[in-house]
Design a protein around this motif. Structure first.
Motif, mmCIF file in Angstrom:
data_model
loop_
_atom_site.group_PDB
_atom_site.id
_atom_site.type_symbol
_atom_site.label_atom_id
_atom_site.label_comp_id
_atom_site.label_asym_id
_atom_site.label_seq_id
_atom_site.Cartn_x
_atom_site.Cartn_y
_atom_site.Cartn_z
ATOM 1 N N ASP A 178 0.830 -1.201 0.000
ATOM 2 C CA ASP A 178 0.000 0.000 0.000
ATOM 3 C C ASP A 178 0.871 1.261 0.000
ATOM 4 O O ASP A 178 0.551 2.262 -0.670
ATOM 5 C CB ASP A 178 -0.923 0.017 1.223
ATOM 6 N N GLN A 179 1.963 1.228 0.772
ATOM 7 C CA GLN A 179 2.869 2.369 0.808
ATOM 8 C C GLN A 179 3.490 2.618 -0.554
ATOM 9 O O GLN A 179 3.625 3.767 -1.001
ATOM 10 C CB GLN A 179 3.976 2.157 1.843
ATOM 11 N N CYS A 180 3.894 1.533 -1.207
ATOM 12 C CA CYS A 180 4.486 1.665 -2.535
ATOM 13 C C CYS A 180 3.501 2.324 -3.505
ATOM 14 O O CYS A 180 3.871 3.154 -4.330
ATOM 15 C CB CYS A 180 4.916 0.305 -3.076
ATOM 16 N N ILE A 181 2.209 1.928 -3.415
ATOM 17 C CA ILE A 181 1.189 2.485 -4.291
ATOM 18 C C ILE A 181 0.895 3.943 -3.920
ATOM 19 O O ILE A 181 0.792 4.827 -4.775
ATOM 20 C CB ILE A 181 -0.102 1.652 -4.208
ATOM 21 N N LYS A 182 0.796 4.195 -2.610
ATOM 22 C CA LYS A 182 0.399 5.533 -2.148
ATOM 23 C C LYS A 182 1.474 6.569 -2.413
ATOM 24 O O LYS A 182 1.199 7.704 -2.830
ATOM 25 C CB LYS A 182 0.089 5.476 -0.641
ATOM 26 N N TYR A 183 2.737 6.254 -2.138
ATOM 27 C CA TYR A 183 3.804 7.250 -2.242
ATOM 28 C C TYR A 183 4.676 7.055 -3.484
ATOM 29 O O TYR A 183 5.620 7.810 -3.695
ATOM 30 C CB TYR A 183 4.696 7.194 -0.996
ATOM 31 N N GLY A 184 4.388 5.985 -4.269
ATOM 32 C CA GLY A 184 5.225 5.730 -5.435
ATOM 33 C C GLY A 184 4.863 6.635 -6.625
ATOM 34 O O GLY A 184 3.926 7.370 -6.616
#
Length: 229
Positions: A223-229
């Motif tokens: 989720d972090q990768c998607i949110k901040y990527g």
């Protein structure tokens, strides 16, 4: 005979009583005199102490005033000694020469002509030059103030970076790896991706199904990768 004896005894008793009364009066007088003497001595001592305190206070105030005068004289002497190398320019400035005052400001700003580098003195002489109508002084003063503000900002930034670094070091103690710290505290996408990849690789090498907590970790980092990527 008995009557005369009674009269004599009564007279003697009267004499004795009178003597006792007079003795009591004298004792009272002496006691009051002693109290008056002590009161006088106490008042005298109090007056002496007050006089001594006044004298001490006056001496202290006089010493302070003398010390203040000596300090002012010393400061004036030091000022004259500092300005001695540029005495001619100081005299010109004091006589209304704005260019001379501006030049003194420059020398103080850069520590030239035998003068110490003194930013406050530089500001003073630039301001004096401005009062005397020198236009360049305002430019030099603005540059000087701007440089000081930049130094203050740089110092504040350095202090903020140092405080943040100390805070980060405390937060690192919560995590087992640097990537976990970066992913959770700094929202570092690359760190989150490395952790997610590591978890996927781990799932592929174990025969048992991954635990719920491990799956939740994987999902969180994805989720972090998607949110901040």
């Amino acid at each position: 005979m008995y009557e005369r004896k009674a009269k004599e005894d009564a007279a003697l008793e009267d004499v004795r009583l009178e003597e006792a009364r007079l003795a009591q009066i004298e004792a009272n007088r002496q006691r009051q005199a002693e109290l008056d003497r002590k009161e006088f001595e106490d008042a005298k001592r109090k007056a002496q102490m007050e006089a001594e305190l006044r004298a001490m206070k006056e001496a202290e105030e006089k010493a302070q005033a003398e010390a203040h005068q000596q300090k002012l004289a010393k400061e004036q002497e030091e000022k004259q000694n500092v300005l001695a190398p540029i005495k001619d320019y100081v005299e010109k400035a004091e006589n209304g020469d704005g260019q001379a005052a501006c030049q003194i400001g420059l020398w103080f700003q850069h520590g030239q002509k035998g003068l110490p580098q003194d930013i406050e003195q530089a500001k003073y002489w630039y301001q004096q030059a401005m009062v005397l109508g020198n236009q360049n002084a305002a430019t030099f003063l603005n540059i000087l103030v701007g440089n000081e503000q930049e130094k203050v900002k740089a110092s504040q930034k350095q202090e903020a970076l140092k405080a943040q670094e100390e805070k980060d070091n405390r937060l690192r103690l919560k995590y087992d790896t640097e990537d976990e710290f970066l992913a959770n505290e700094k929202n570092d996408v690359e760190a989150a991706n490395r952790i997610a990849t590591s978890l996927i690789d781990k799932f592929g090498t174990v025969s048992d199904d991954p635990s719920i907590s491990e799956l939740e970790r994987l999902i969180g980092y994805c989720d972090q990768c998607i949110k901040y990527g």
